[in-house]
Write a protein that holds these residues in place. Sequence first.
Motif, PDB file in Angstrom:
ATOM      1  N   GLY A 158      40.617 -61.563 -67.231  1.00 34.93           N
ATOM      2  CA  GLY A 158      41.989 -61.260 -66.828  1.00 34.93           C
ATOM      3  C   GLY A 158      42.160 -61.512 -65.345  1.00 34.93           C
ATOM      4  O   GLY A 158      41.197 -61.453 -64.579  1.00 34.93           O
ATOM      5  N   ARG A 159      43.378 -61.847 -64.984  1.00 32.44           N
ATOM      6  CA  ARG A 159      43.712 -62.076 -63.565  1.00 32.44           C
ATOM      7  C   ARG A 159      44.914 -61.224 -63.215  1.00 32.44           C
ATOM      8  O   ARG A 159      45.961 -61.340 -63.881  1.00 32.44           O
ATOM      9  CB  ARG A 159      44.052 -63.553 -63.329  1.00 32.44           C
ATOM     10  CG  ARG A 159      42.887 -64.513 -63.564  1.00 32.44           C
ATOM     11  CD  ARG A 159      41.763 -64.178 -62.597  1.00 32.44           C
ATOM     12  NE  ARG A 159      40.571 -64.938 -62.892  1.00 32.44           N
ATOM     13  CZ  ARG A 159      40.257 -66.074 -62.287  1.00 32.44           C
ATOM     14  NH1 ARG A 159      41.055 -66.580 -61.394  1.00 32.44           N
ATOM     15  NH2 ARG A 159      39.129 -66.682 -62.582  1.00 32.44           N
ATOM     16  N   ILE A 160      44.768 -60.394 -62.218  1.00 28.86           N
ATOM     17  CA  ILE A 160      45.897 -59.578 -61.756  1.00 28.86           C
ATOM     18  C   ILE A 160      46.240 -60.024 -60.340  1.00 28.86           C
ATOM     19  O   ILE A 160      45.353 -60.103 -59.474  1.00 28.86           O
ATOM     20  CB  ILE A 160      45.548 -58.069 -61.782  1.00 28.86           C
ATOM     21  CG1 ILE A 160      45.099 -57.648 -63.185  1.00 28.86           C
ATOM     22  CG2 ILE A 160      46.744 -57.245 -61.306  1.00 28.86           C
ATOM     23  CD1 ILE A 160      44.504 -56.244 -63.264  1.00 28.86           C
ATOM     24  N   ILE A 161      47.501 -60.344 -60.129  1.00 31.90           N
ATOM     25  CA  ILE A 161      47.957 -60.833 -58.825  1.00 31.90           C
ATOM     26  C   ILE A 161      49.137 -59.964 -58.395  1.00 31.90           C
ATOM     27  O   ILE A 161      50.172 -59.927 -59.078  1.00 31.90           O
ATOM     28  CB  ILE A 161      48.380 -62.320 -58.926  1.00 31.90           C
ATOM     29  CG1 ILE A 161      47.198 -63.168 -59.406  1.00 31.90           C
ATOM     30  CG2 ILE A 161      48.917 -62.822 -57.584  1.00 31.90           C
ATOM     31  CD1 ILE A 161      47.598 -64.510 -59.994  1.00 31.90           C
ATOM     32  N   ASN A 162      48.967 -59.233 -57.320  1.00 29.85           N
ATOM     33  CA  ASN A 162      49.997 -58.306 -56.860  1.00 29.85           C
ATOM     34  C   ASN A 162      50.676 -58.854 -55.610  1.00 29.85           C
ATOM     35  O   ASN A 162      49.998 -59.243 -54.653  1.00 29.85           O
ATOM     36  CB  ASN A 162      49.361 -56.948 -56.546  1.00 29.85           C
ATOM     37  CG  ASN A 162      48.719 -56.318 -57.771  1.00 29.85           C
ATOM     38  OD1 ASN A 162      49.221 -56.489 -58.886  1.00 29.85           O
ATOM     39  ND2 ASN A 162      47.617 -55.619 -57.575  1.00 29.85           N
ATOM     40  N   TYR A 193      46.408 -70.585 -57.546  1.00 31.23           N
ATOM     41  CA  TYR A 193      44.987 -70.568 -57.149  1.00 31.23           C
ATOM     42  C   TYR A 193      44.308 -69.288 -57.670  1.00 31.23           C
ATOM     43  O   TYR A 193      43.225 -69.342 -58.277  1.00 31.23           O
ATOM     44  CB  TYR A 193      44.888 -70.674 -55.618  1.00 31.23           C
ATOM     45  CG  TYR A 193      43.582 -70.210 -55.039  1.00 31.23           C
ATOM     46  CD1 TYR A 193      42.423 -70.958 -55.181  1.00 31.23           C
ATOM     47  CD2 TYR A 193      43.505 -68.993 -54.346  1.00 31.23           C
ATOM     48  CE1 TYR A 193      41.208 -70.510 -54.650  1.00 31.23           C
ATOM     49  CE2 TYR A 193      42.306 -68.546 -53.815  1.00 31.23           C
ATOM     50  CZ  TYR A 193      41.163 -69.300 -53.973  1.00 31.23           C
ATOM     51  OH  TYR A 193      39.973 -68.853 -53.460  1.00 31.23           O
ATOM     52  N   LEU A 194      44.967 -68.135 -57.464  1.00 32.28           N
ATOM     53  CA  LEU A 194      44.356 -66.857 -57.867  1.00 32.28           C
ATOM     54  C   LEU A 194      44.308 -66.695 -59.387  1.00 32.28           C
ATOM     55  O   LEU A 194      43.493 -65.925 -59.900  1.00 32.28           O
ATOM     56  CB  LEU A 194      45.125 -65.684 -57.240  1.00 32.28           C
ATOM     57  CG  LEU A 194      44.932 -65.530 -55.727  1.00 32.28           C
ATOM     58  CD1 LEU A 194      45.876 -64.452 -55.179  1.00 32.28           C
ATOM     59  CD2 LEU A 194      43.477 -65.192 -55.365  1.00 32.28           C
ATOM     60  N   ALA A 195      45.168 -67.410 -60.098  1.00 31.96           N
ATOM     61  CA  ALA A 195      45.168 -67.337 -61.569  1.00 31.96           C
ATOM     62  C   ALA A 195      44.169 -68.310 -62.183  1.00 31.96           C
ATOM     63  O   ALA A 195      43.821 -68.185 -63.353  1.00 31.96           O
ATOM     64  CB  ALA A 195      46.572 -67.643 -62.093  1.00 31.96           C
TER      65      ALA A 195
END
Length: 249
Positions: A137-141, A227-229
């Motif tokens: 999982g990828r969490i981007i805040n 990029y973060l995902a």
Amino acid sequence: MTMMLENKVAVVTGGAAGIGRSIALTMAKEGANIAILDVCKPETAEEACALIAETGATVKFYHCDVSNFELVDTTIKQVIADLGGVDILVNNAGITRDSLLVSMKEEDFDKVIAINLKGVFNTIHACYHHFMRKRSGRIINISSVTGLMGNPGQANYTAAKAGIIGLTKTTAKELASRGVTCNAIAPGFIQTAMTDVLSDKAKDAMLGAVPMKRMGQPEDIAKTALYLASDLSSYVTGEVIRVDGGMCM
Ligand code: NAP
């Protein structure tokens, strides 16, 4: 040509407009199917969904106020049922209710914390077991440079944005061993409806503090979110990436 997010499902809160729409569109172009959770007007939702659908992605809109714990929980369950799961969670929904601290109404403090900070807790809480079970999982805040620097007139907003950074790091530590990353983006001064309402004087003052001498565009944030995902950031977690033209170095 393989795409960076082929067959992934991305939930984007506040994804119908501004930065969120750009993130949703950018991820859709890289193969992700999209769930937008937003409280916007129906025409804004339709416009965003039509743009995203043009990429060939599946896109679904859910009218969901992220500050409502129960509603977020049932909405995430519905997204999982509709789209087969969640791989990427982008916490982007946010509002401002600015005034100097001394004249700030209690309800304006509470509302900004409820949406901008507790809303992030609510969605992470709703996805937590799902990500643990999947072991990915990828969490981007979406935080803000104002959460790092403070900003007169934004006691509520900066407290929420600084709070997001603590929440990001705790989530990153709790879920790292399960293959889940959690990172924050701290945008600087980005051209959206949120900043369109500022006076020319306020805009000039902010631009004066940006070494790159231009406002950021929603796409500048979307590229960092991509990029973060993606696999490009597989060993990055608990990080706060400023995307601010050098404003807050
Ligand atoms: P925006 O253009 O106002 O878009 C925000 C979206 O979130 C809108 O569709 C809005 O709907 C929706 N929303 C508001 N309250 C919500 C709720 N309770 N539940 C679900 N959705 C909700 O804002 P933006 O400039 O793109 O900002 C996106 C994020 O980036 C925010 O977290 C903001 O704090 C952050 N940020 C922005 C800047 C900047 O310079 N623009 C800088 C740093 C950080 P309505 O329009 O109907 O309210």
